[in-house]
Write a protein that holds these residues in place. Structure first.
Motif, mmCIF file in Angstrom:
data_model
loop_
_atom_site.group_PDB
_atom_site.id
_atom_site.type_symbol
_atom_site.label_atom_id
_atom_site.label_comp_id
_atom_site.label_asym_id
_atom_site.label_seq_id
_atom_site.Cartn_x
_atom_site.Cartn_y
_atom_site.Cartn_z
ATOM 1 N N ARG A 113 -6.568 13.115 -6.902
ATOM 2 C CA ARG A 113 -5.726 13.061 -5.691
ATOM 3 C C ARG A 113 -6.514 12.513 -4.500
ATOM 4 N N ALA A 114 -7.790 12.827 -4.434
ATOM 5 C CA ALA A 114 -8.621 12.364 -3.319
ATOM 6 C C ALA A 114 -8.815 10.848 -3.333
ATOM 7 N N ASP A 115 -8.659 10.216 -4.488
ATOM 8 C CA ASP A 115 -8.857 8.767 -4.591
ATOM 9 C C ASP A 115 -7.664 7.960 -4.076
ATOM 10 N N ILE A 116 -6.503 8.575 -3.961
ATOM 11 C CA ILE A 116 -5.285 7.828 -3.605
ATOM 12 C C ILE A 116 -5.419 7.167 -2.244
ATOM 13 N N ALA B 71 0.838 -1.206 0.000
ATOM 14 C CA ALA B 71 0.000 0.000 0.000
ATOM 15 C C ALA B 71 0.869 1.250 0.000
ATOM 16 N N ARG B 72 1.954 1.214 0.741
ATOM 17 C CA ARG B 72 2.885 2.348 0.797
ATOM 18 C C ARG B 72 3.515 2.608 -0.563
ATOM 19 N N GLU B 73 3.947 1.549 -1.234
ATOM 20 C CA GLU B 73 4.544 1.701 -2.565
ATOM 21 C C GLU B 73 3.531 2.219 -3.579
ATOM 22 N N THR B 74 2.307 1.719 -3.499
ATOM 23 C CA THR B 74 1.251 2.175 -4.411
ATOM 24 C C THR B 74 0.946 3.646 -4.166
ATOM 25 N N ARG C 95 -6.223 3.968 3.234
ATOM 26 C CA ARG C 95 -6.262 5.056 4.224
ATOM 27 C C ARG C 95 -7.561 5.810 4.046
ATOM 28 N N TYR C 96 -8.242 6.032 5.128
ATOM 29 C CA TYR C 96 -9.505 6.772 5.050
ATOM 30 C C TYR C 96 -9.495 7.936 5.989
#
Length: 68
Positions: free
Chosen positions: A58-61, A36-39, A67-68
């Motif tokens: 950007r909001a979708d990342i 998840a960190r790499e993505t 992360r929510y």
């Protein structure tokens, strides 16, 4: 009388399996976190135009990487 030759130490039932499954769980959580960190890092490096090309903002990342 027969002599008992035991080359393995006695391990109480469940203690070895518990540690192994605990380690496997930790390894799985750590691997998922690293992916998840790499993505998140790769997507954050894209420009707004590039994100728009693949249908993201950007909001979708954070939603994509958990992360929510």
């Amino acid at each position: 009388m027969a002599a008992i030759d035991q080359t393995r130490p006695y391990v109480a039932a469940g203690s070895a399996a518990g540690f192994g499954s605990l380690f496997a769980t930790f390894a799985g959580v750590f691997t998922a976190w690293m992916q998840a960190r790499e993505t998140r890092k790769a997507l954050s490096g894209l420009s707004n135009r590039e994100l728009d090309d693949i249908g993201l903002s950007r909001a979708d990342i954070d939603a994509i990487t958990g992360r929510y």
